[in-house]
Design an enzyme around this catalytic site. Structure first.
Site, short mmCIF file in Angstrom:
data_model
loop_
_atom_site.label_atom_id
_atom_site.label_comp_id
_atom_site.label_asym_id
_atom_site.label_seq_id
_atom_site.Cartn_x
_atom_site.Cartn_y
_atom_site.Cartn_z
N CYS A 30 37.27 45.13 37.92
CA CYS A 30 38.71 45.71 38.19
C CYS A 30 39.70 45.16 37.26
O CYS A 30 39.28 44.27 36.36
CB CYS A 30 39.03 45.78 39.60
SG CYS A 30 39.35 44.02 40.10
N LYS A 84 43.49 48.22 55.91
CA LYS A 84 42.69 48.78 54.88
C LYS A 84 41.52 48.07 54.77
O LYS A 84 40.32 48.55 54.99
CB LYS A 84 43.42 48.98 53.54
CG LYS A 84 42.37 49.25 52.45
CD LYS A 84 42.92 49.20 50.99
CE LYS A 84 43.06 47.90 50.33
NZ LYS A 84 41.65 47.54 49.47
C1 EPZ Z 1 38.00 41.12 49.41
O1 EPZ Z 1 37.28 41.63 48.28
C2 EPZ Z 1 39.42 42.14 49.58
N1 EPZ Z 1 38.73 43.49 49.47
C3 EPZ Z 1 40.20 41.87 48.31
O2 EPZ Z 1 41.31 42.71 48.55
C4 EPZ Z 1 40.78 40.62 48.48
O3 EPZ Z 1 41.49 40.11 47.29
C5 EPZ Z 1 39.58 39.47 48.22
O4 EPZ Z 1 38.65 39.84 49.58
C6 EPZ Z 1 40.03 38.14 48.59
O5 EPZ Z 1 40.72 38.12 49.84
C7 EPZ Z 1 38.41 44.14 50.45
O6 EPZ Z 1 38.55 43.50 51.91
C8 EPZ Z 1 37.83 45.43 50.40
P1 EPZ Z 1 35.54 37.97 48.07
P2 EPZ Z 1 36.06 40.85 48.03
O7 EPZ Z 1 34.25 38.08 48.00
O8 EPZ Z 1 35.26 40.55 49.26
C9 EPZ Z 1 34.00 35.38 44.45
C10 EPZ Z 1 43.05 44.36 48.07
O9 EPZ Z 1 44.01 44.25 46.99
N2 EPZ Z 1 32.72 36.13 44.64
O10 EPZ Z 1 36.25 37.38 49.18
O11 EPZ Z 1 35.58 41.37 46.70
C11 EPZ Z 1 35.13 36.08 43.77
O12 EPZ Z 1 34.91 36.30 42.47
C12 EPZ Z 1 41.74 43.83 47.76
O13 EPZ Z 1 43.07 44.86 49.08
C13 EPZ Z 1 31.66 35.72 43.98
O14 EPZ Z 1 31.62 34.68 43.24
O15 EPZ Z 1 36.58 39.15 47.74
C14 EPZ Z 1 36.23 35.73 44.27
O16 EPZ Z 1 36.76 34.62 43.29
C15 EPZ Z 1 41.72 43.40 46.14
N3 EPZ Z 1 30.50 36.32 44.13
C16 EPZ Z 1 36.08 35.00 45.63
O17 EPZ Z 1 34.29 34.98 45.58
C17 EPZ Z 1 30.21 37.52 45.11
O18 EPZ Z 1 29.34 38.01 45.53
C18 EPZ Z 1 36.26 35.84 46.74
O19 EPZ Z 1 36.09 37.13 46.69
C19 EPZ Z 1 31.50 37.69 45.84
C20 EPZ Z 1 32.75 37.17 45.54
#
Ligand code: EPZ
Length: 424
Positions: free
Chosen positions: A116, A22
């Protein structure tokens, strides 16, 4: 709305074919906005998030059609650069259209995604990356309004360091950089396999990217890209979920169409807990006898233990012979499932950014409520472990990322039915 009715106590046995990832698909789909033409994304999972993203692309003028797990995308006539709230509120990954629209059309108006159920989901790294590529970013009435500022109406290559390893920000900025003028260097880029799947697709579209598979990606911007076909990698989180479910029910299950190299941390934790895994090419067979040993896990960016599989691990550890601590450094508040597991009789305590599962309590069926995609998976696993019937409500959460999960579990011997309900 649907719920699952599960009768616990059944061992999972047999073979299950894992779908395409996904989180790779959601990164591959928006690349069609970077170039006009017809794209085929093979091994695409048939799940709710793909349908949601297809509708969003449709609102931009892209024809999207999923047929036998191949997604056909025709982006010959993109007619809009606006991603409205009605689509974005359903799925955070909708923000992935920002980079491609900005890079190809010089502008984009994208609704800010909401949070979320497991906590705030900031997008500051996405926006900072676009600004570093020369875009002006304003936030007006809940929308990101982005515009290029150069005389050529194109983004400008630059050095961008991600303070936090972010899958989404890496996806968005990498796509944007492919059409920027000049060189872009991304440091502390995310390493997840989904990023590598995306980078290789972009290269097959004519992008010039070095360092694929490392945390430093160097992109030479090009004037134009072209359509391509791509194979989506297997879903490592779906695979982890079925492996954990097999171990939790003391089963004997073989997974097909997986990439074991994407699951090293999960495989290690399962083996530490006493499960036996036989890895052979694209199949993994797990057999489990007796109660698992308690194994602590701490989530981390890839190749660490995935945050998307920590809720499932908590359910599994309910069967263990001791106490297991689960820490989530990525999403410290991603423990909404704990209170639902406690309704089944689980002995779990939570602390800041972690929970401790005290295994060995008798689990009895109850009605529980899904709160997010992976929490739902945890509840289904616990329901299969509990004595008696468990009703899992709001299964639309699980439908976002698990294709035909109740059918696949039934084929493995679980007693699980999907029924419509007014309860929610
Ligand atoms: C991706 O989300 C996945 N979603 C998530 O999967 C997954 O949990 C996550 O990566 C971590 O592996 C998709 O790929 C569609 P991040 P994403 O940016 O990209 C912080 C599922 O269940 N952050 O890697 O949103 C954030 O708060 C979903 O399939 C910032 O601070 O995650 C987190 O602590 C849920 N600023 C960390 O980085 C930003 O601009 C990692 O988040 C972006 C993120």
């Amino acid at each position: 709305m649907d719920k699952f009715i599960i009768e616990g106590g059944r061992r999972l046995q047999g073979t299950v074919a894992i779908s395409g990832a996904k989180n790779a698909t959601l990164a591959l789909m928006p690349t069609c906005l970077l170039a006009p033409g017809v794209f085929h994304l093979r091994n695409t999972p048939n799940n709710r998030d793909v349908w949601t993203f297809s509708r969003l692309l449709g609102s931009l003028g892209v024809h999207a059609e999923l047929n036998q797990n191949t997604l056909f995308l025709d982006s010959t006539n993109v007619t809009s650069t606006e991603a409205p709230y009605e689509h974005v509120k359903k799925m955070r990954a909708s923000i992935y259209v920002l980079g491609p629209l900005l890079a190809r059309f010089g502008e984009a108006r994208v609704s800010l995604p909401g949070g979320c159920n497991f906590g705030p989901r900031p997008v500051d790294l996405h926006l900072k990356g676009m600004e570093r590529l020369g875009a002006s970013i304003e936030v007006e009435s809940g929308y990101i309004v982005a515009k290029t500022t150069s005389s050529t109406n194109r983004l400008q290559g630059n050095h961008i360091h991600f303070d936090v390893s972010s899958v989404g920000a890496t996806v968005n900025v990498l796509m944007a950089a492919t059409l920027a003028e000049g060189e872009t260097v991304l440091t502390n880029a995310a390493l997840e396999p989904e990023i590598t799947n995306l980078a290789r697709m972009l290269v097959s579209m004519g992008a010039v990217i070095d360092g694929i598979g490392t945390t430093t990606l160097t992109v030479q911007g090009v004037d134009a890209l072209h359509a391509t076909d791509v194979d989506t990698i297997p879903d490592r989180i779906e695979a982890a979920t079925y492996l954990i479910a097999a171990a939790a029910t003391k089963g004997d299950v073989t997974l097909r169409n997986v990439n074991p190299y994407h699951l090293t941390a999960v495989i290690q934790a399962l083996e530490d807990s006493g499960a036996e895994l036989d890895i052979n090419g694209e199949t993994i067979r797990l057999t489990m006898e007796g109660a698992p040993k308690p194994v602590d896990i701490t989530t981390a960016p890839y190749p660490g233990y995935p945050t998307d599989a920590q809720a499932q691990w908590a359910a599994y550890m309910l069967a263990s012979t001791g106490a297991a601590r689960i820490r989530d450094h990525i999403y410290p508040t991603r423990f909404g499932y704990v209170s639902e597991l406690q309704r089944l009789g689980a002995d779990i305590t939570t602390d800041e950014g972690s929970c401790t599962v005290n295994g060995g309590s008798k689990l009895s069926g109850a009605t529980v409520m899904s709160s997010d995609l992976r929490a739902s998976a945890s509840l289904v696993i616990a329901g299969m472990m509990a004595e008696g019937h468990t009703d899992v409500l709001r299964v639309y959460h699980i439908d976002r990322g698990y294709e035909n999960i109740e059918q696949r579990l039934r084929e493995l011997g679980a007693v699980i039915q999907r029924v419509p309900t007014d309860e929610y």
